[in-house]
Design an enzyme around this catalytic site. Structure first.
Site, mmCIF file in Angstrom:
data_model
loop_
_atom_site.group_PDB
_atom_site.id
_atom_site.type_symbol
_atom_site.label_atom_id
_atom_site.label_comp_id
_atom_site.label_asym_id
_atom_site.label_seq_id
_atom_site.Cartn_x
_atom_site.Cartn_y
_atom_site.Cartn_z
ATOM 1 N N ASP A 1 0.851 -1.202 0.000
ATOM 2 C CA ASP A 1 0.000 0.000 0.000
ATOM 3 C C ASP A 1 0.884 1.250 0.000
ATOM 4 O O ASP A 1 2.040 1.200 0.434
ATOM 5 C CB ASP A 1 -0.883 0.025 1.248
ATOM 6 C CG ASP A 1 -1.868 -1.137 1.272
ATOM 7 O OD1 ASP A 1 -2.149 -1.706 0.198
ATOM 8 O OD2 ASP A 1 -2.341 -1.478 2.380
HETATM 9 N N1 URA Z 1 -1.262 -5.895 3.985
HETATM 10 C C1 URA Z 1 -1.777 -4.642 3.944
HETATM 11 O O1 URA Z 1 -2.819 -4.381 4.508
HETATM 12 N N2 URA Z 1 -1.080 -3.717 3.274
HETATM 13 C C2 URA Z 1 0.098 -3.948 2.659
HETATM 14 O O2 URA Z 1 0.677 -3.032 2.088
HETATM 15 C C3 URA Z 1 0.614 -5.254 2.705
HETATM 16 C C4 URA Z 1 -0.090 -6.210 3.374
#
Ligand code: URA
Length: 237
Positions: A105
C-alpha cells in the site's frame, strides 16, 4: 543474440541512467573489444562483444534484481500520472522492463523486490505457492491471546473464503502494540483487514521479508541495492 545499443546495454547492467552512461562514453571510459567507443548508439551483441566500463568487464546478465526499502508515500506501480512510483526511486531507466513483485500500500514501507524476471515474479506471487511474507506492525491497543489464536486459525475478512492461518507474534502489548505478522497469501489490504477483523487497527506497517529474502537493515527508506549472488540463488532455486 539480438544487437542492442551500447548505452542501453550499460544502463540495463546497472551502470547508471542513460544520460550518466552517455557522459561516461564521452569521457572514453567505455571500451568494446578493447577499443574506446564514444557513440552511445553503437550496436553491440551482449553475448559475444566484450564491453568494459572504467577498466572493468561488464558481464551480461539477462535479468536484474533489486531490493528496495519502500518509503511511505510512493505507489507500487511502474508508472502513475500523479504519484511518485517505486521505479522513480530507481532512477526511472535503470534497466528495461523492471516492475515491482507484488504491491505494498502507499502508506506501507519496507521490502519490495524489483525485477524484470517475470517467471520469478509469477512463482513468488502465485496464490498456490503460499510464499511467506513477514511484516512489522504497530497496532492500536493491546494484543490478546484470542487475537493471536484468531490469526492462527484464519480470519473471515469479507472475502469468499477466510484467510489461511497467519502467525501473529507479539513483541510488546500496550496502548500501541508492536507485532510481527506472517501471512502466506497476498490479498488486497490483507493485514489491515485482518487487524480490523479482530477489533484493532494498523497504525504502521513495514514488510521485513518475502520468502527467503530479508530486508537489508542498512537500507534507509527510499534506498535500494542489487541482490547479492547468495540472495539470487536462494530466490531462484
Ligand atoms: N497488507 C496490507 O494491509 N497492506 C500492505 O501493504 C501489505 C499487506
Amino acid at each position: 543474440m539480438k544487437e542492442i545499443r551500447l548505452d542501453k546495454f550499460l544502463a540495463d547492467m546497472g551502470k547508471g541512467s542513460r544520460s550518466q552512461v552517455k557522459q561516461a562514453l564521452k569521457k572514453g571510459l567505455v571500451k568494446v573489444n578493447g577499443a574506446a567507443v564514444k557513440a552511445p548508439e553503437q550496436k553491440i551483441d551482449p553475448q559475444t562483444d566484450q564491453v568494459s566500463y572504467d577498466g572493468e568487464l561488464v558481464s551480461y546478465q539477462r535479468f536484474a534484481y533489486y531490493m528496495l526499502n519502500k518509503p511511505a508515500g510512493v505507489v507500487s506501480a511502474t508508472e502513475d500520472r500523479k504519484e511518485r512510483t517505486v521505479l522513480d526511486l530507481l532512477g526511472g531507466e535503470k534497466a528495461g522492463g523492471l516492475f515491482p513483485v507484488g504491491r505494498l500500500d502507499k502508506d506501507t514501507e519496507g521490502l519490495l523486490l524489483i525485477t524484470n524476471d517475470g517467471a520469478l515474479a509469477h512463482r513468488l506471487l502465485h496464490p498456490g505457492k503460499h510464499v511467506d511474507k513477514t511484516y512489522y506492525a504497530k497496532l492500536a491497543g493491546e494484543v490478546t491471546p484470542d487475537m493471536v489464536r484468531a490469526f492462527a486459525q484464519g480470519l473471515s475478512i469479507g472475502d469468499e473464503k477466510p484467510t489461511l492461518p497467519a502467525r501473529l507474534v507479539v513483541l510488546e502489548s500496550g496502548a500501541v502494540s508492536t507485532v510481527e505478522i506472517t501471512i502466506c497469501e497476498g490479498r488486497f489490504h490483507q493485514i489491515k483487514r485482518m487487524a480490523k477483523a479482530v477489533g484493532t487497527e494498523v497504525l504502521y506497517l513495514k514488510r521485513l521479508a518475502m520468502g527467503p529474502l530479508r530486508l537489508d537493515p542498512a537500507l534507509a527508506g527510499g534506498q535500494y541495492r542489487a541482490l547479492s549472488e547468495t540472495e539470487k540463488e536462494q530466490l531462484l532455486r
